[in-house]
Design a protein around this motif. Structure first.
Motif, short mmCIF file in Angstrom:
data_model
loop_
_atom_site.label_atom_id
_atom_site.label_comp_id
_atom_site.label_asym_id
_atom_site.label_seq_id
_atom_site.Cartn_x
_atom_site.Cartn_y
_atom_site.Cartn_z
N ASP A 100 -55.31 6.11 17.79
CA ASP A 100 -56.26 5.32 16.99
C ASP A 100 -56.04 3.82 17.10
N VAL B 118 -57.03 -3.74 11.96
CA VAL B 118 -57.77 -2.61 12.53
C VAL B 118 -58.80 -2.01 11.59
N THR C 212 -58.56 1.14 19.10
CA THR C 212 -59.32 0.24 18.24
C THR C 212 -59.15 -1.20 18.70
N PHE D 3 -58.78 0.46 9.47
CA PHE D 3 -58.79 1.87 9.06
C PHE D 3 -57.52 2.30 8.34
N ASN E 126 -60.93 -1.79 22.12
CA ASN E 126 -62.39 -1.73 22.09
C ASN E 126 -63.05 -2.75 21.16
N GLU E 127 -62.32 -3.23 20.16
CA GLU E 127 -62.96 -4.07 19.16
C GLU E 127 -62.41 -5.49 19.08
#
Length: 164
Positions: free
Chosen positions: A5, A96, A9, A98, A12-13
């Motif tokens: 995760d 992140v 993350t 999350f 990609n972000e």
């Protein structure tokens, strides 16, 4: 969570650092709304990537920092890279988006997540590269920072690669 995760993350972000800083400078509230995350009432944190030249390695304190010059290169430090051995802050955990305080039993467990992420940075990133030999080199980095002071952006790296 690191491989499944956390790293995906960030990969990609993350936002290119010069773009992100430019947007923060133009309209900090809009940049926070679009890219920032925080876990409570603290500073907003951001995922960032970029390329920079290492100007200086500063180990005067145990909170070691590398001074980074972003393009266009002018020999002036624009941001800093955390190089340890002491790694401060919660930027990785908070950026992140999350990892939530409500997912943990108490504040101690929540803080331990940040410590575990920094331990992973130390073992998997910083210990794998001779950062002290890279003064003058150009690197690509991936990481996170908390927006405490716009003039002292400190990237907590999860990846550092020397540009060949």
């Amino acid at each position: 969570i690191w491989d499944d995760d956390f790293m995906p993350t960030l990969e990609n972000e993350s936002v290119e650092i010069t773009t992100l800083l430019s947007e923060i400078d133009v309209d900090e509230d809009a940049a926070i709304e679009q890219y920032g995350n925080r876990t409570s009432t603290g500073s907003y944190s951001f995922m960032a990537s970029g390329e920079a030249q290492i100007l200086l390695i500063n180990r005067e304190s145990r909170v070691g920092l590398a001074e980074l010059d972003l393009a266009p290169y002018d020999g002036t430090a624009d941001i800093f890279l955390a190089i340890g051995p002491v790694l401060r802050g919660n930027a990785l955990r908070d950026a992140v988006g999350f990892i939530s305080f409500n997912d943990f039993t108490n504040q101690v467990e929540f803080a331990q997540v940040s410590d575990a992420l920094k331990d992973r940075v130390d073992s998997d990133v910083l210990s794998q590269i001779d950062i002290d030999s890279l003064t003058g080199e150009t690197i690509q980095f991936l990481g996170a920072f908390s927006l405490d002071d716009r003039d002292e952006i400190v990237i907590m790296p999860v990846r550092i690669e020397v540009v060949q």
